[in-house]
Design an enzyme around this catalytic site. Structure first.
Site, mmCIF file in Angstrom:
data_model
loop_
_atom_site.group_PDB
_atom_site.id
_atom_site.type_symbol
_atom_site.label_atom_id
_atom_site.label_comp_id
_atom_site.label_asym_id
_atom_site.label_seq_id
_atom_site.Cartn_x
_atom_site.Cartn_y
_atom_site.Cartn_z
ATOM 1 N N ASP A 19 -154.817 -5.689 19.887
ATOM 2 C CA ASP A 19 -154.048 -6.507 18.975
ATOM 3 C C ASP A 19 -153.125 -5.578 18.196
ATOM 4 O O ASP A 19 -153.409 -4.390 18.034
ATOM 5 C CB ASP A 19 -154.974 -7.293 18.024
ATOM 6 C CG ASP A 19 -154.196 -8.409 17.310
ATOM 7 O OD1 ASP A 19 -154.814 -9.183 16.576
ATOM 8 O OD2 ASP A 19 -152.963 -8.491 17.502
ATOM 9 N N ASP B 143 -160.622 -14.453 22.043
ATOM 10 C CA ASP B 143 -161.382 -13.325 21.463
ATOM 11 C C ASP B 143 -161.915 -13.754 20.100
ATOM 12 O O ASP B 143 -161.262 -14.575 19.418
ATOM 13 C CB ASP B 143 -160.480 -12.099 21.278
ATOM 14 C CG ASP B 143 -159.752 -12.146 19.930
ATOM 15 O OD1 ASP B 143 -158.674 -12.788 19.874
ATOM 16 O OD2 ASP B 143 -160.279 -11.586 18.933
ATOM 17 N N CYS C 221 -181.961 -18.286 28.849
ATOM 18 C CA CYS C 221 -181.023 -17.153 28.940
ATOM 19 C C CYS C 221 -181.592 -16.045 29.815
ATOM 20 O O CYS C 221 -182.785 -15.764 29.795
ATOM 21 C CB CYS C 221 -180.747 -16.608 27.537
ATOM 22 S SG CYS C 221 -179.620 -15.207 27.527
ATOM 23 N N CYS D 134 -180.562 -12.820 29.671
ATOM 24 C CA CYS D 134 -180.179 -11.490 29.168
ATOM 25 C C CYS D 134 -181.408 -10.614 28.917
ATOM 26 O O CYS D 134 -182.544 -11.086 28.826
ATOM 27 C CB CYS D 134 -179.343 -11.632 27.885
ATOM 28 S SG CYS D 134 -180.299 -11.740 26.367
ATOM 29 N N CYS E 251 -183.702 -11.731 26.005
ATOM 30 C CA CYS E 251 -184.530 -12.920 26.247
ATOM 31 C C CYS E 251 -185.573 -12.694 27.315
ATOM 32 O O CYS E 251 -186.592 -13.391 27.353
ATOM 33 C CB CYS E 251 -183.640 -14.098 26.627
ATOM 34 S SG CYS E 251 -182.578 -14.567 25.260
ATOM 35 N N HIS F 223 -177.496 -10.577 23.310
ATOM 36 C CA HIS F 223 -177.721 -11.990 23.616
ATOM 37 C C HIS F 223 -176.490 -12.854 23.305
ATOM 38 O O HIS F 223 -176.052 -13.656 24.136
ATOM 39 C CB HIS F 223 -178.931 -12.548 22.853
ATOM 40 C CG HIS F 223 -178.990 -14.034 22.963
ATOM 41 N ND1 HIS F 223 -179.427 -14.682 24.121
ATOM 42 C CD2 HIS F 223 -178.561 -15.006 22.130
ATOM 43 C CE1 HIS F 223 -179.277 -15.986 23.972
ATOM 44 N NE2 HIS F 223 -178.749 -16.215 22.772
HETATM 45 C C1 LIG Z 1 -168.700 -14.586 11.395
HETATM 46 O O1 LIG Z 1 -167.375 -14.863 11.864
HETATM 47 C C2 LIG Z 1 -166.366 -14.144 11.293
HETATM 48 O O2 LIG Z 1 -166.566 -13.263 10.506
HETATM 49 C C3 LIG Z 1 -164.997 -14.499 11.685
HETATM 50 C C4 LIG Z 1 -163.909 -13.820 11.117
HETATM 51 C C5 LIG Z 1 -162.599 -14.201 11.456
HETATM 52 C C6 LIG Z 1 -162.423 -15.251 12.378
HETATM 53 C C7 LIG Z 1 -161.070 -15.757 12.694
HETATM 54 C C8 LIG Z 1 -160.184 -14.775 13.362
HETATM 55 N N1 LIG Z 1 -158.939 -15.529 13.485
HETATM 56 C C9 LIG Z 1 -157.820 -14.971 13.929
HETATM 57 N N2 LIG Z 1 -157.731 -13.721 14.439
HETATM 58 C C10 LIG Z 1 -156.399 -13.559 14.694
HETATM 59 C C11 LIG Z 1 -155.684 -12.453 15.174
HETATM 60 C C12 LIG Z 1 -154.286 -12.532 15.253
HETATM 61 N N3 LIG Z 1 -153.576 -11.435 15.670
HETATM 62 C C13 LIG Z 1 -152.221 -11.473 15.680
HETATM 63 N N4 LIG Z 1 -151.524 -10.385 16.065
HETATM 64 N N5 LIG Z 1 -151.523 -12.590 15.294
HETATM 65 C C14 LIG Z 1 -152.158 -13.724 14.902
HETATM 66 O O3 LIG Z 1 -151.495 -14.722 14.555
HETATM 67 C C15 LIG Z 1 -153.603 -13.719 14.863
HETATM 68 C C16 LIG Z 1 -154.318 -14.836 14.423
HETATM 69 C C17 LIG Z 1 -155.712 -14.744 14.329
HETATM 70 N N6 LIG Z 1 -156.636 -15.603 13.869
HETATM 71 C C18 LIG Z 1 -163.492 -15.911 12.948
HETATM 72 C C19 LIG Z 1 -164.788 -15.533 12.616
HETATM 73 ZN ZN LIG Z 2 -180.388 -13.975 25.813
#
Ligand SMILES: COC(=O)c1ccc(CCNc2nc3cc4nc(N)[nH]c(=O)c4cc3[nH]2)cc1
Ligand SMILES: [Zn+2]
Length: 372
Positions: free
Chosen positions: A94, A268, A306, A308, A311, A337
């Site tokens: 990214d 991702d 599962c 893995c 598990c 997991h």
């Molecule tokens: C426990 O779960 C968590 O901590 C957690 C943290 C963040 C996200 C959301 C991540 N969301 C997200 N990542 C991103 C990465 C991105 N990169 C670029 N270059 N441009 C974007 O416009 C963009 C939008 C995103 N939106 C989801 C989960």
């Molecule tokens: Zn598992």
């Protein structure tokens, strides 16, 4: 000839889902695909062998973090990111767009790029589209993301419009700076906030720049799920069918299924690895917060369905003990997991698309996982 070529294998008769193959310099990826996140050149606590064992085909790393530490020149001297971390399959990086914007008030956005203070030592830096391409070229990722602005949520219309237009100008600058198109692909990123007309404008501007793949950015930024799905469904219409579509930062099992149904090929998210470290598992019976006292004497596997390593060998009681004792093995076992769970889910999604029964698969999955 591009470094990355998408081959559309089949379109699902029940939905907008597709089966595809993404040919890259480090191997072929079957899509739809979930990419484990390895921000600092490691998927936290996993070895490359363990990642392969659970079926990881491609992993993600972050330009911003690796630029800050250990530095892209050092990684270049090491022979590039694949050599440095001993991962010989595809890597997507990214661009830092999202990470820098997550720094909040510590940053200033200009036409040139983004000025910000390091989260490590407060030193001042500026990342420009050209710099983001230079860093990712040094890292040697198979797929590099354009430097973009991920507009915050909520954001007013004027701001979002100005921001998406700058992101388009930045994409052209990234493409002009991208020299080695033979062995590294550049993906553009569509913005436009939660405004359908601005999403259309951004998608048209971004896809007018010919590239091997396109991402949908600016989502999974705290908006309600139904808005994300609505904006996503609208935006995909303006993306070419013969190129991969990557929804950034997603996600949870329901978001993955809703994304695939709307024609997304790549995902991702830090979710599976991050919740693993604080003791939560995604299982075929739904979420299991294994750190809860209810599992103290539960000597059954985390997920009976599962396959893995975790598990097959350990009980909930043991994993709970490790998490409560803050033992490193606890984080490792839950990470193995949770990643296997999402990678297996995507394997089953690919089979369901192949058999034209993705919507049926989704129904069954939701009944078991979300009890609805
Ligand atoms: C426990 O779960 C968590 O901590 C957690 C943290 C963040 C996200 C959301 C991540 N969301 C997200 N990542 C991103 C990465 C991105 N990169 C670029 N270059 N441009 C974007 O416009 C963009 C939008 C995103 N939106 C989801 C989960
Ligand atoms: Zn598992």
């Amino acid at each position: 000839m591009y470094a990355v070529r998408y081959e559309l294998i089949k379109e699902c008769k029940q939905s907008g889902a597709r089966l595809g193959r993404l040919h890259t310099p480090h191997g072929i990826i079957e899509t739809p695909i979930f990419m484990p996140v390895g921000t600092q050149a490691t998927v936290k606590s996993m070895t490359p062998e363990e990642l392969k064992e659970i079926g990881s085909q491609i992993i993600l790393s972050n330009t911003y973090h690796l630029y800050m530490r250990p530095g892209h020149e050092l990684i270049k001297k090491a022979g590039g990111l694949h050599e440095f971390m001993q991962w010989d399959k595809p890597i997507l990086t990214d661009s830092g767009g999202f990470q820098v914007f997550s720094l909040g008030p510590l940053r200033k956005i200009t036409e040139e790029g983004v000025e910000f203070r390091s989260h490590l030592d407060g030193s001042r830096h500026t990342i420009t589209p050209e710099k983001a391409v230079e860093i990712q070229t040094a890292l040697g990722s198979d797929i590099m993301m354009a430097f973009d602005e991920c507009a915050p949520y909520p954001a007013d219309r004027d701001y979002v419009k100005k921001s998406l237009e700058r992101t388009t100008r930045w994409l052209q600058r990234c493409k002009d700076a991208h020299k080695n198109t033979e062995n590294q692909a550049l993906f553009g990123i569509v913005q436009g906030g939660m405004y359908k007309d601005l999403r259309e404008q951004s998608a048209r501007e971004i896809t007018a720049i010919d590239l091997p793949g396109y991402a949908i950015g600016g989502l999974s930024v705290g908006e309600p799920k139904d808005i994300m799905y609505d904006i996503l469904g609208h935006t995909v219409q303006f993306l070419p069918e013969d190129k991969p579509r990557y929804l950034m930062g997603v996600g949870s099992p329901d978001d993955l299924l809703e994304g695939v149904i709307r024609g997304v090929d790549m995902f991702d998210c830090v979710l599976p690895t991050r919740i693993a470290r604080n003791g939560t598992a995604m299982t075929s019976q739904g979420k299991v917060v294994v750190r809860n006292a209810t599992y103290a004497e539960d000597f059954s596997p985390l997920d009976p369905e599962c396959d893995c390593y975790t598990c097959r060998n350990y009980t909930k009681a043991y994993i709970r003990h490790l998490i409560k004792a803050n033992e490193i093995l606890g984080a490792r076992l839950l990470t193995i997991h949770n990643l296997r769970f999402l990678l297996k889910l995507m394997e089953n999604v690919r089979i369901a698309i192949h058999e034209d029964r993705l919507l049926d698969f989704k129904e069954e999955f939701f009944k078991k996982y979300y009890k609805k």
